[in-house]
Design an enzyme around this catalytic site. Sequence first.
Site, PDB file in Angstrom:
ATOM      1  N   ASP A 167     -40.857  24.092  27.133  1.00  0.00           N
ATOM      2  CA  ASP A 167     -41.248  23.425  25.889  1.00  0.00           C
ATOM      3  C   ASP A 167     -40.599  22.046  25.807  1.00  0.00           C
ATOM      4  O   ASP A 167     -39.566  21.803  26.439  1.00  0.00           O
ATOM      5  CB  ASP A 167     -40.772  24.239  24.676  1.00  0.00           C
TER       6      ASP A 167
HETATM    7  N1  URA Z   1     -39.494  30.384  26.393  1.00  0.00           N
HETATM    8  C1  URA Z   1     -39.608  29.539  25.357  1.00  0.00           C
HETATM    9  O1  URA Z   1     -39.713  29.944  24.223  1.00  0.00           O
HETATM   10  N2  URA Z   1     -39.589  28.217  25.636  1.00  0.00           N
HETATM   11  C2  URA Z   1     -39.447  27.702  26.882  1.00  0.00           C
HETATM   12  O2  URA Z   1     -39.425  26.473  27.056  1.00  0.00           O
HETATM   13  C3  URA Z   1     -39.326  28.607  27.945  1.00  0.00           C
HETATM   14  C4  URA Z   1     -39.350  29.946  27.687  1.00  0.00           C
END
Ligand code: URA
Length: 240
Positions: free
Chosen positions: A112
Amino acid sequence: MPFFYESFSEMRLDKYLAHSTGLSRKEVKRALHEKSVSVNGNVVKEFGFQVNSNDEVIFKEQGIAAPEHRYLMLNKPQGYVCSNDDPTHPTVAGLLTAEIRPDLLNIAGRLDVDSTGLLLLTTDGQWLHKITSPNHKQAKRYLVETASAIDESAIQVFADGVLLKGEKHLTKPAKLEIIESHMAYLTLTEGKYHQVKRMFAAIGNKVTDLHRDTIGHIHLDENLGSGEYRALTADEVNQL
Ligand code: URA
């Protein structure tokens, strides 16, 4: 350490040409359209045509050497998106030099925009599949910080699997190692959308910081500062 490794089984012709000649994808399309490319003596115009390292590829009457795959690890900074192009945020691709040809790389296991840590990037579709496909169960470890204290009961809950909002199946068994009241390692073998954040939300907590340090046998190099990258070693490539 080289950024390129030889040997591949199959590759799309447009990628093969872009890698080996340094032409842009647009220039490659034009060359194909103009019938300037042949494979094993036959003119090929189709950019998705699959070639392998034994095929003889000719561009404008010159033999084109088989390209080499690239494999990189990058320490993703916060605020960057895992794509080549984004209207609002800086991109991971923008961190790479032009010589690396970010446009030819695919990212294994995106993070993310607000997450940080280990990203793997490669031109090798089969290798990418091994990392990302649930069948290969590559463990990914995340260092998580949370808004509320992490209850010990979460260890068993995550090991048993939780039902995330909007999902039909429980999450696969996950390992939670509590380090401090608000900090833990969570190791997953699957990658549902926003999975870590949703798992903590399912137990009434909130992730405030998320950092990935391991994918399979590959650990984020401690010498890589935020936004830095390096080629994977041959061992790292072959371990997966
Ligand atoms: N899980 C999440 O919630 N975000 C990420 O970036 C990776 C795994």
